[in-house]
Design a protein around this motif. Structure first.
Motif, PDB file in Angstrom:
ATOM      1  N   PHE A 108       0.829  -1.221   0.000  1.00 52.49           N
ATOM      2  CA  PHE A 108       0.000   0.000   0.000  1.00 52.49           C
ATOM      3  C   PHE A 108       0.856   1.261   0.000  1.00 52.49           C
ATOM      4  CE2 PHE A 108      -3.617  -2.692   1.336  1.00 52.49           C
ATOM      5  CZ  PHE A 108      -4.566  -2.201   0.451  1.00 52.49           C
ATOM      6  N   ILE A 109       1.957   1.206   0.759  1.00 54.22           N
ATOM      7  CA  ILE A 109       2.846   2.374   0.775  1.00 54.22           C
ATOM      8  C   ILE A 109       3.409   2.629  -0.613  1.00 54.22           C
ATOM      9  CG2 ILE A 109       5.080   3.242   1.591  1.00 54.22           C
ATOM     10  CD1 ILE A 109       4.454   1.875   4.284  1.00 54.22           C
ATOM     11  N   ALA A 110       3.850   1.537  -1.254  1.00 56.61           N
ATOM     12  CA  ALA A 110       4.425   1.670  -2.592  1.00 56.61           C
ATOM     13  C   ALA A 110       3.385   2.246  -3.553  1.00 56.61           C
ATOM     14  CB  ALA A 110       4.907   0.311  -3.089  1.00 56.61           C
ATOM     15  N   LEU A 111       2.180   1.722  -3.480  1.00 62.30           N
ATOM     16  CA  LEU A 111       1.120   2.199  -4.369  1.00 62.30           C
ATOM     17  C   LEU A 111       0.818   3.684  -4.139  1.00 62.30           C
ATOM     18  CD1 LEU A 111      -1.590  -0.609  -4.463  1.00 62.30           C
ATOM     19  CD2 LEU A 111      -0.200   0.266  -6.341  1.00 62.30           C
ATOM     20  N   THR A 112       0.786   4.052  -2.861  1.00 61.45           N
ATOM     21  CA  THR A 112       0.495   5.445  -2.531  1.00 61.45           C
ATOM     22  C   THR A 112       1.549   6.365  -3.123  1.00 61.45           C
ATOM     23  OG1 THR A 112      -0.552   4.742  -0.491  1.00 61.45           O
ATOM     24  CG2 THR A 112       0.066   7.060  -0.643  1.00 61.45           C
ATOM     25  N   ILE A 113       2.814   5.939  -3.003  1.00 64.38           N
ATOM     26  CA  ILE A 113       3.893   6.755  -3.557  1.00 64.38           C
ATOM     27  C   ILE A 113       3.732   6.884  -5.069  1.00 64.38           C
ATOM     28  CG2 ILE A 113       6.380   6.849  -3.974  1.00 64.38           C
ATOM     29  CD1 ILE A 113       6.731   5.612  -1.160  1.00 64.38           C
ATOM     30  N   VAL A 114       3.416   5.775  -5.733  1.00 72.76           N
ATOM     31  CA  VAL A 114       3.217   5.817  -7.182  1.00 72.76           C
ATOM     32  C   VAL A 114       2.080   6.786  -7.544  1.00 72.76           C
ATOM     33  CG1 VAL A 114       2.444   4.483  -9.185  1.00 72.76           C
ATOM     34  CG2 VAL A 114       4.122   3.509  -7.609  1.00 72.76           C
ATOM     35  N   PHE A 115       0.983   6.693  -6.796  1.00 76.00           N
ATOM     36  CA  PHE A 115      -0.170   7.582  -7.024  1.00 76.00           C
ATOM     37  C   PHE A 115       0.235   9.040  -6.898  1.00 76.00           C
ATOM     38  CE2 PHE A 115      -4.625   5.747  -6.680  1.00 76.00           C
ATOM     39  CZ  PHE A 115      -4.262   4.574  -7.312  1.00 76.00           C
ATOM     40  N   GLU A 116       0.925   9.329  -5.798  1.00 74.30           N
ATOM     41  CA  GLU A 116       1.280  10.718  -5.529  1.00 74.30           C
ATOM     42  C   GLU A 116       2.207  11.276  -6.605  1.00 74.30           C
ATOM     43  OE1 GLU A 116       0.714  10.864  -0.680  1.00 74.30           O
ATOM     44  OE2 GLU A 116       2.731  10.687  -1.537  1.00 74.30           O
ATOM     45  N   GLN A 117       3.154  10.422  -7.033  1.00 75.79           N
ATOM     46  CA  GLN A 117       4.076  10.872  -8.072  1.00 75.79           C
ATOM     47  C   GLN A 117       3.330  11.126  -9.373  1.00 75.79           C
ATOM     48  OE1 GLN A 117       7.096  11.934  -7.716  1.00 75.79           O
ATOM     49  NE2 GLN A 117       6.893  11.467  -5.545  1.00 75.79           N
ATOM     50  N   ALA A 118       2.421  10.210  -9.692  1.00 79.98           N
ATOM     51  CA  ALA A 118       1.657  10.362 -10.925  1.00 79.98           C
ATOM     52  C   ALA A 118       0.883  11.682 -10.896  1.00 79.98           C
ATOM     53  CB  ALA A 118       0.699   9.191 -11.097  1.00 79.98           C
ATOM     54  N   PHE A 119       0.282  11.961  -9.747  1.00 77.41           N
ATOM     55  CA  PHE A 119      -0.500  13.192  -9.648  1.00 77.41           C
ATOM     56  C   PHE A 119       0.369  14.419  -9.752  1.00 77.41           C
ATOM     57  CE2 PHE A 119      -4.456  11.299  -8.967  1.00 77.41           C
ATOM     58  CZ  PHE A 119      -5.358  12.307  -9.194  1.00 77.41           C
ATOM     59  N   ARG A 120       1.555  14.322  -9.137  1.00 80.72           N
ATOM     60  CA  ARG A 120       2.451  15.461  -9.218  1.00 80.72           C
ATOM     61  C   ARG A 120       2.845  15.704 -10.675  1.00 80.72           C
ATOM     62  NH1 ARG A 120       6.119  14.768  -4.236  1.00 80.72           N
ATOM     63  NH2 ARG A 120       4.112  14.665  -3.156  1.00 80.72           N
ATOM     64  N   GLY A 121       3.040  14.607 -11.386  1.00 81.33           N
ATOM     65  CA  GLY A 121       3.394  14.721 -12.798  1.00 81.33           C
ATOM     66  C   GLY A 121       2.298  15.429 -13.595  1.00 81.33           C
ATOM     67  N   VAL A 122       1.061  14.980 -13.384  1.00 77.86           N
ATOM     68  CA  VAL A 122      -0.064  15.593 -14.095  1.00 77.86           C
ATOM     69  C   VAL A 122      -0.158  17.072 -13.756  1.00 77.86           C
ATOM     70  CG1 VAL A 122      -2.568  15.599 -14.376  1.00 77.86           C
ATOM     71  CG2 VAL A 122      -1.347  13.433 -14.144  1.00 77.86           C
ATOM     72  N   GLN A 123       0.040  17.368 -12.477  1.00 77.05           N
ATOM     73  CA  GLN A 123      -0.073  18.757 -12.033  1.00 77.05           C
ATOM     74  C   GLN A 123       0.968  19.647 -12.707  1.00 77.05           C
ATOM     75  OE1 GLN A 123      -0.733  18.070  -7.916  1.00 77.05           O
ATOM     76  NE2 GLN A 123      -1.108  20.218  -7.528  1.00 77.05           N
TER      77      GLN A 123
END
Ligand SMILES: Nc1ncnc2c1ncn2[C@@H]1O[C@H](COP(=O)(O)OP(=O)(O)O)[C@@H](O)[C@H]1O
Ligand SMILES: [Mg+2]
Lengths: 233, 256
Positions: free
Chosen positions: A204-219
């Motif tokens: 879950f931690i790994a997934l959360t990090i991936v999510f956050e990075q993806a969102f930062r990228g989109v932003q």
């Protein structure tokens, strides 16, 4: 038998990974359906559509004000009964469908609040300007208001999504074999309960990090559109 | 100047119980520049918004060019048609912040009027040329000063080729040192034959650049006439007070 065997975590991880599609499926379906429904809820409130806006307000405050676990049980046990009264039989539906419905509704409520405040944050004058330029209300939303709202809403939508990822683990209480359900089962079979949950936590931690990075990228990608961003004058 | 391009009769508008426009009549000739003056809250903005159909009037008839409309029961289609006969320049510019300067101008042409993109871009560049912003076509509004944004706002309205250009306090949000250049630009447009109705608190501009001045108070037109007459020899007490108060006491708060 050792009290805690770190190697067990490594053994469990690949097994949990096989359950990842179930977890991601919940997140994906709930966020897509939630985004669509959330947009409709938000717009009916912003536009003050009669009846719909009141309905939306009640729905949103219920979904935001009750635990998702409660919502899950209401949907799972209540929805078939409710639909049965109007002659629709869904008793045989797969459990996962009810999970999808629950999380979609829950997400829609949170998204709708993010979207609503983002839409209201777009300076009102631009609507008038759009109308004065001959754009219809729908065109103004599609071309002017919503693209700007999306940029504004992105951070809080991202937060809802990471929350959803964690919350999806509650699906195991209906016996769904998602990552959490799988960890639960592995723990029971091998008596390595702590290791199984530790493996789930890592995933879950790994997934959360991936999510956050993806969102930062989109932003970052949308940054030039952001009306708060200042360029060189 | 007898070619009346805009004729408004008996415009009524209330917000809730508050009557904001109380039977306003207005005639504007082709090529005429009309300055609309009046204290804050007198209904100037609402009048312009009703003419542009941004606001739904409670009563009155509007004719622009060959189209007539009973404002309180106008259908969607006729309203849109009528809306396209005017264009609006806003006090706060209100540029589309997710679009470039050029897109701000083409948006109404391509989406609103279904003009082919290439032709629209040409029209837009011509309009930007007129306001001296052609070289910033690819900039974003956030990158422009207030004065530049208002130039784009004017180009956006001009490109729509309106029968009547409506300007609502186009210089009120600008830095003082930017005001004159925008007024000069508007004066040039006025001389080039554009028909306009401009709400302004720039008395010197109204005096010099307009063909006619209308003084409004509490939702009514109190007095109108050539600027020399209205400023030099106002007939109504309210007009006199407004003008003297402006000349003696330029406290900006009164006019905002
Ligand atoms: N959307 C609105 N809702 C309620 N009252 C309004 C609205 N717009 C304007 N008013 C009221 O109508 C009156 C006239 O406003 P306005 O046309 O903006 O005047 P002006 O532009 O001359 O300052 C004011 O009293 C204002 O408070
Ligand atoms: Mg005003």
């Amino acid at each position: 038998m050792k009290l805690f065997e770190p190697e067990a975590i490594l053994r469990f991880l690949p097994k949990l990974l096989t359950a990842l599609p179930v977890t991601l499926g919940i997140v994906l379906i709930a966020s897509a359906a939630g985004l669509l429904l959330g947009l409709l809820l938000a717009l009916s409130r912003v536009e003050r559509l009669p009846v719909l806006s009141q309905l939306a307000a009640v729905m949103v405050s219920f979904l935001r004000g009750t635990p998702v676990l409660v919502q899950m049980f209401i949907v799972y046990y209540g929805l078939p009964l409710l639909l049965n009264t109007v002659g629709v039989n869904i008793f045989s539906w797969d459990k996962i469908i009810f999970i999808y419905i629950t999380y979609s509704l829950n997400c829609a409520a949170f998204f709708s609040e993010s979207i609503r405040s983002a839409v209201l944050a777009v300076p009102k004058g631009q609507r008038d300007a759009a109308a004065a330029s001959g754009l219809s209300r729908a065109q103004a939303y599609r071309r002017i208001i919503l693209p700007q709202s999306a940029v504004i809403a992105l951070p809080s939508v991202g937060m809802t999504l990471t929350g959803l990822l964690q919350d999806s683990s509650l699906a195991f209480s209906l016996g769904i074999l998602d990552v959490m359900g799988r960890a639960n089962a592995l723990g029971a079979v091998t008596s390595r309960v702590l290791e199984a949950y530790a493996a789930a936590a890592i995933l879950f931690i790994a997934l959360t990090i991936v999510f956050e990075q993806a969102f930062r990228g989109v932003q970052r990608k949308l940054a030039p559109q952001n009306h708060i961003a200042k360029g060189t004058a | 100047m007898s070619d009346i391009i805009l004729e408004l009769r008996g415009l009524e508008k209330s917000f809730g119980k508050r009557s904001v426009l109380k039977g306003v009549d207005l005639r504007i000739a082709k090529g005429e520049t009309v300055a609309l003056l009046g204290p804050s809250g007198s209904g100037k903005t609402t009048l312009l918004r009703c003419l542009n159909l941004l606001e739904h009037a409670d009563g009155g008839t509007l004719r622009i060019e060959s189209q007539s409309l009973e404002l309180h029961r106008a259908g969607k289609k006729e309203s849109l048609q009528m809306c396209r006969r005017t264009a609006m320049v806003f006090q706060h510019y209100d540029l589309f912040l997710n679009k470039t300067v050029l897109q701000n101008v083409t948006e109404g042409l391509v989406i609103g009027r279904k003009i082919p993109a290439k032709e629209a871009a040409q029209t837009a560049m011509d309009a930007l040329e007129k306001v001296g912003m052609a070289d910033r076509a690819n900039s974003r509004p956030q990158q422009l000063s207030g004065g530049q944004q208002q130039r784009v706002g004017i180009a956006r309205a001009l490109a729509l080729n309106p029968a009547v250009l409506l300007l609502d306090e186009p210089t009120s949000s600008l830095d003082p040192e930017r005001v004159q250049e925008i007024l000069d630009l508007i004066a040039v447009l006025a001389k080039s034959g554009a028909t306009m109705l401009i709400v302004t608190h720039e008395m010197a501009f109204a005096y010099e650049a307009s063909d006619r001045v209308i003084f409004m108070d509490e939702g009514e037109i109190v007095e109108q006439g050539p600027p020399r007459e209205v400023f030099g020899n106002p007939q109504q007490e309210r007009t006199k007070q407004f003008i003297t108060r402006f000349l003696n006491n330029k406290s900006p708060g009164y006019f905002i």
